[in-house]
Motif scaffolding. Structure first.
Motif, short mmCIF file in Angstrom:
data_model
loop_
_atom_site.label_atom_id
_atom_site.label_comp_id
_atom_site.label_asym_id
_atom_site.label_seq_id
_atom_site.Cartn_x
_atom_site.Cartn_y
_atom_site.Cartn_z
N VAL A 640 0.83 -1.19 0.00
CA VAL A 640 0.00 0.00 0.00
C VAL A 640 0.87 1.25 0.00
CG1 VAL A 640 -1.73 1.28 1.34
CG2 VAL A 640 -1.81 -1.21 1.29
N ALA A 641 0.40 2.28 -0.69
CA ALA A 641 1.00 3.61 -0.56
C ALA A 641 -0.15 4.59 -0.42
CB ALA A 641 1.84 3.95 -1.78
N ALA A 642 0.07 5.64 0.38
CA ALA A 642 -0.98 6.63 0.59
C ALA A 642 -0.51 7.98 0.08
CB ALA A 642 -1.34 6.72 2.08
N LEU A 643 -1.32 8.58 -0.80
CA LEU A 643 -1.07 9.96 -1.18
C LEU A 643 -1.95 10.80 -0.27
CD1 LEU A 643 0.32 11.92 -3.23
CD2 LEU A 643 -1.84 11.89 -4.48
N ARG A 644 -1.31 11.64 0.55
CA ARG A 644 -2.06 12.43 1.52
C ARG A 644 -1.98 13.89 1.11
NH1 ARG A 644 0.47 9.26 5.91
NH2 ARG A 644 -0.92 7.47 6.09
N ALA A 645 -3.07 14.59 1.37
CA ALA A 645 -3.06 16.01 1.06
C ALA A 645 -3.79 16.76 2.16
CB ALA A 645 -3.72 16.27 -0.29
N SER A 646 -3.44 18.02 2.32
CA SER A 646 -4.17 18.86 3.26
C SER A 646 -4.18 20.29 2.75
CB SER A 646 -3.55 18.80 4.65
OG SER A 646 -2.32 19.49 4.66
N ALA A 647 -5.23 21.03 3.14
CA ALA A 647 -5.36 22.44 2.75
C ALA A 647 -6.36 23.09 3.69
CB ALA A 647 -5.83 22.55 1.30
N GLY A 648 -6.48 24.40 3.57
CA GLY A 648 -7.40 25.14 4.43
C GLY A 648 -8.86 24.81 4.14
N GLU A 649 -9.16 24.33 2.93
CA GLU A 649 -10.53 23.95 2.57
C GLU A 649 -10.54 22.47 2.20
OE1 GLU A 649 -13.15 26.07 2.28
OE2 GLU A 649 -12.02 27.90 2.71
N LEU A 650 -11.59 21.77 2.63
CA LEU A 650 -11.69 20.36 2.29
C LEU A 650 -11.75 20.18 0.78
CD1 LEU A 650 -11.82 17.48 3.31
CD2 LEU A 650 -14.29 17.68 3.44
N ALA A 651 -12.48 21.09 0.10
CA ALA A 651 -12.66 20.96 -1.35
C ALA A 651 -11.32 21.02 -2.08
CB ALA A 651 -13.59 22.07 -1.86
N THR A 652 -10.41 21.89 -1.62
CA THR A 652 -9.09 21.98 -2.25
C THR A 652 -8.39 20.63 -2.17
OG1 THR A 652 -8.98 24.21 -1.35
CG2 THR A 652 -6.95 23.31 -2.25
N THR A 653 -8.47 20.04 -0.98
CA THR A 653 -7.79 18.77 -0.75
C THR A 653 -8.35 17.68 -1.65
OG1 THR A 653 -7.66 19.50 1.54
CG2 THR A 653 -7.08 17.23 1.10
N THR A 654 -9.67 17.55 -1.65
CA THR A 654 -10.25 16.45 -2.43
C THR A 654 -10.12 16.70 -3.93
OG1 THR A 654 -12.34 17.41 -1.72
CG2 THR A 654 -11.80 15.28 -0.84
N ASN A 655 -10.20 17.97 -4.34
CA ASN A 655 -9.99 18.28 -5.76
C ASN A 655 -8.62 17.82 -6.23
OD1 ASN A 655 -12.30 19.38 -6.66
ND2 ASN A 655 -11.75 21.50 -6.14
N PHE A 656 -7.63 18.13 -5.42
CA PHE A 656 -6.27 17.75 -5.77
C PHE A 656 -6.16 16.24 -5.90
CE2 PHE A 656 -2.23 16.12 -4.24
CZ PHE A 656 -1.35 16.70 -5.14
N LYS A 683 -10.44 17.53 9.95
CA LYS A 683 -9.88 18.84 10.25
C LYS A 683 -8.90 18.73 11.42
CE LYS A 683 -11.37 23.57 11.28
NZ LYS A 683 -12.39 24.32 12.02
N ARG A 684 -7.68 19.10 11.17
CA ARG A 684 -6.66 19.09 12.22
C ARG A 684 -5.84 20.36 12.09
NH1 ARG A 684 -5.47 13.92 10.71
NH2 ARG A 684 -3.43 14.55 9.96
N ALA A 685 -5.70 21.08 13.20
CA ALA A 685 -4.92 22.31 13.23
C ALA A 685 -5.33 23.26 12.10
CB ALA A 685 -3.43 22.01 13.17
N GLY A 686 -6.64 23.32 11.86
CA GLY A 686 -7.16 24.27 10.88
C GLY A 686 -6.99 23.84 9.44
N ARG A 687 -6.53 22.61 9.21
CA ARG A 687 -6.37 22.15 7.83
C ARG A 687 -7.17 20.87 7.63
NH1 ARG A 687 -2.15 24.32 5.09
NH2 ARG A 687 -1.88 22.46 3.83
N TYR A 688 -7.65 20.68 6.40
CA TYR A 688 -8.45 19.50 6.09
C TYR A 688 -7.59 18.45 5.42
CZ TYR A 688 -12.49 22.17 7.44
OH TYR A 688 -13.38 22.88 8.17
N HIS A 689 -7.66 17.23 5.97
CA HIS A 689 -6.81 16.14 5.48
C HIS A 689 -7.63 15.08 4.76
CE1 HIS A 689 -3.26 17.33 8.00
NE2 HIS A 689 -4.22 18.02 8.58
N ALA A 690 -7.07 14.57 3.68
CA ALA A 690 -7.72 13.47 2.96
C ALA A 690 -6.62 12.62 2.35
CB ALA A 690 -8.64 14.01 1.88
#
Ligand code: ADP
Ligand code: ZN
Ligand code: ZN
Length: 734
Positions: A640-656, A683-690
């Motif tokens: 398994v490999a995980a590509l993780r992303a985070s941003a101030g908006e959840l939509a930014t994260t999931t779009n990416f 949401k962690r420390a003001g950023r959305y993770h996916a």
């Protein structure tokens, strides 16, 4: 004739090497593994020579020369450089950052690799003056000069030991031209110094068999699982395996988990061996870390004992590698930067060095057990406790059937009273620090939330603070509900509250607490541990911290307050972690001569995981868990490999992540994609993770896909606040 090109690894996130020309002055090219100073844009950087090449992709006139070569000898030897190269490819991480991980910070900034020793000499005019009686009236100068005459090259360190305040007379001698000093690199002591300071106990048959197997594999790669319950004498086996390696004039590399590098373990190596032991861990200051690393570079250290990044330590003539508590999650760097598994790289390092490696644990990871199953690793078992200790008896307390006060059920309290009356000590485990995990209003239902996380704030009553354990947010504890003004209530319990309740239930019993709030600075851990070890404290309340490394021979009862957290997690590894923690905590009971007892409180006494663990032990649990993993196609039966992303908006994260997924439209055969899905705590420390998971039965197609895909992911245009990372073989899925 074209001059060779010097290819340099620089500490930047760019996935490439940088080409330079040999420096003007020296003219000759430096060897791989030495540090060089180079021009980089308008700055200067220190990098490590990776290799030499006949040509560059850039025209020669565009290449700049090296500014300086910092080392005469490589500080990263060929074997470690190869390991770093492999790690860069396998974890798909920039080579420069990977190489940087192998050096302590001060070395990354150019500090000399060899400690310089200040040495003192008497000069000719000084000797003449001595002989001529010229110094008869300057007693201190004369005495000092006599020492310099009799021991030429004496170190400043030695002078300090012999002569009080020698700096004053030495200044006078230097001013008169009677003495001089020089700085020379420290040298490794002769190899024939005695190895041992003390002799250990006679080995049990099982220990002797294990040591013989490891020793029999000297000079070739042989991975061993040393599977033994806590207190079965694994450390004693490590000590012997290391001793054998030292006798063959080899060195030993010993890796331990972050928190497991207790003074007790270091103490056991230092008590046993007379040779230099270098200790490398994250609690060191930069200067201490540099000093320990220098001992490795110079070869003065014959044993290198360290946490995660010590897997890259320069250890020449490696003879054996040991990984203690190999299942421990802290071997995997997963938080930032270069995410690697020190355990897995240690196996590779041993393979390249052609030496045996010992992975020790009471609760081996399922990966390692599967490697034994498949015949790749040899299992060595220590089924009994060393000395006379008996394995503890375990029982479940059904929380639904008993009165409970602050999370402690009546039968547990009665057991504590019994053990304390018999002179034993009691250990109470709860995986939460603070007073209570929730602050709630008694009237309107308000619950104190963290503004920046999908989490509640934890009450820290003694400190009168509300804190977030995920982002560190910290606020005063309100006395009333900020929403309606009614009284607030503390719901649930952490270590602080359990300590308070136990103080009421067990009056006059000295209680110690061990968690991250208590252990804040150096020496705190030692002082709690010594209060328990000395018997001054009779009850210990603590988090995971209590499970690692300490030997408290007089603890006869262990109570696990809540075994249920993690039983119902979405992470496929959660059950493994619960089982490991329970077994590790339970292992603290009855390590001395008195039998131990373990009580596990749960609301799900019939949960199959708990049942297999209690009825058949860790082995039984592991068999069941591996069967489940095989059926579901999770590691170790898939990669398994995980590509993780985070941003101030959840939509930014999931779009990416969606765009990244789309780039894999033509899926290589055998590759499966899961997600993108928001993290369980999005949401962690003001950023959305996916995250987006890539999964494959075989390693090769997964890595081929990653190699082709990542450069394209790098090309995705995303808002500036988007951050992403790749985690190969992730330990935590959220
Ligand atoms: P582990 O590392 O498996 O937890 P240790 O090596 O720390 O176990 O051993 C537990 C205790 O038993 C230690 O106090 C150790 O000194 C002692 N011990 C280990 N091996 C022996 C032995 N062969 N004979 C007597 N005592 C032993
Ligand atoms: Zn309210
Ligand atoms: Zn928070």
């Amino acid at each position: 004739m074209t001059r060779p090109i010097v290819r340099v690894a620089l500490d930047t996130p760019l996935r490439r090497l940088f080409d330079y020309l040999p420096s003007h002055e020296t003219g000759h090219e430096p060897r791989p593994g030495v540090r060089v100073r180079v021009p980089f844009g308008r700055q200067q950087l220190v990098g490590v020579v990776h290799s030499l090449a006949a040509s560059s992709e850039l025209p020669t006139e565009k290449l700049k020369p090296l500014l300086e070569v910092l080392d005469a000898e490589p500080v990263i030897d060929a074997a470690v450089l190869e390991l770093l190269e492999f790690a860069s490819t396998y974890y798909h991480h920039a080579i420069g950052e990977v190489v940087a991980a192998a050096l302590p910070k001060m070395a990354r900034h150019g500090a000399p690799a060899r400690a310089l020793v200040e040495r003192w000499f008497a000069a000719e005019p000084g000797l003449a003056a001595l002989a001529g009686g010229e110094l008869n009236r300057a007693r201190r100068q004369r005495e000092l000069l006599e020492v310099l005459r009799d021991t030429p090259g004496i170190s400043g360190h030695e002078l300090t030991r012999r002569i009080e305040d020698w700096r004053t007379p030495v200044r006078a001698l230097v001013a008169r031209g009677f003495a001089s000093s020089a700085e020379t690199p420290e040298e490794a002591p002769a190899d024939d110094a005695p190895l041992l300071r003390a002799i250990g106990p006679a080995l049990s048959d099982e220990q002797a068999t294990a040591v013989a197997a490891i020793d029999g594999a000297a000079g070739r790669f042989a991975p061993f699982l040393l599977y033994g319950i806590t207190g079965s004498g694994k450390t004693e086996v490590y000590l012997h395996a290391v001793e054998h390696a030292l006798r063959r004039r080899r060195r030993a590399l010993v890796l331990v988990p972050e928190i497991g590098l207790t003074p007790q373990l270091v103490g056991r190596f230092r008590e046993r061996f007379a040779v230099d032991v270098a200790v490398l861990h994250s609690g060191l200051t930069d200067t201490e870390r540099l000093a320990a690393w220098r001992d490795c570079v110079a070869g003065t250290a014959r044993i290198v004992l360290g946490t995660r990044s010590a897997v890259f330590a320069p250890v020449a003539d490696l003879g054996v590698v040991i990984v203690d508590e190999e299942h421990d999650a802290s071997f995997k760097q997963h938080e930032s930067g270069f995410r690697y598994s020190a355990r897995d790289l240690a196996i590779l390092r041993a393979q390249r060095a052609q030496v045996p490696i010992v992975l020790g644990s009471a609760t081996p990871s399922l990966e390692t057990l599967q490697n034994v199953e498949a015949g790749r690793f040899t299992r060595l078992s220590l089924p009994r406790r060393a000395g006379q200790a008996l394995p503890p008896r375990a029982a479940v307390i059904d929380l639904r059937e008993h009165a409970v006060r602050a999370g402690i059920a009546t039968p547990a309290v009665e057991a504590m009273q019994r053990h304390l009356a018999d002179g034993g000590q009691v250990l109470v485990y709860i995986n939460r620090r603070g007073y209570s995990p929730t602050l709630a209003c008694t009237a309107c239902g308000w619950i104190a939330p963290c503004r920046d996380c999908d989490a509640r704030l934890t009450v820290h009553l003694a400190a009168q603070r509300l804190r977030c354990h995920h982002c560190g947010a910290d606020a005063p504890l309100p006395a009333n509900c900020p929403q309606c003004g009614y009284a607030v209530r503390h719901v649930g319990q952490g270590t602080e509250r359990v300590e308070e309740t136990l103080a009421q239930l067990l009056p006059d019993m000295p209680i110690a607490r061990l968690d991250r709030d208590v252990v804040r600075k150096r020496g705190d851990l030692e002082s709690v541990v010594s209060r328990i070890a000395s018997g001054e404290a009779r009850v210990l309340v603590g988090t995971q911290m209590v499970t690692k490394g300490h030997d408290f021979p007089n603890v006869t009862l262990v109570v696990v307050l809540n075994a249920d957290q993690g039983l119902f997690s979405t992470d496929f590894r959660a059950p493994e972690r619960v089982a490991q923690t329970i077994i590790q905590v339970a292992g603290r009971a009855g390590r001395g001569t008195k039998p131990g007892e373990v009580m596990i409180q749960t609301e799900y006494p019939e949960h199959p995981l708990l049942r297999s663990l209690l009825d058949e032990g860790y082995d039984g649990f592991a068999r069941a868990a591996l069967a489940e993993r095989a059926a579901a196609g999770w590691p170790p039966f898939a990669h398994v490999a995980a590509l993780r992303a985070s941003a101030g908006e959840l939509a930014t994260t999931t779009n990416f992540l969606r765009q990244a997924r789309a780039l894999l439209a033509r899926l290589p055969r055998g590759l499966k994609l899961l997600g993108p899905a928001p993290a369980a705590m999005a949401k962690r420390a003001g950023r959305y993770h996916a995250q987006l998971l890539l999964e494959a039965r075989d390693r090769a197609p997964l890595h081929r896909a990653l190699t082709d895909w990542l450069p394209e992911v790098e090309g995705i245009k995303a808002p500036r606040d988007l951050r992403w990372s790749l985690d190969v073989d992730p330990l935590e899925l959220f």
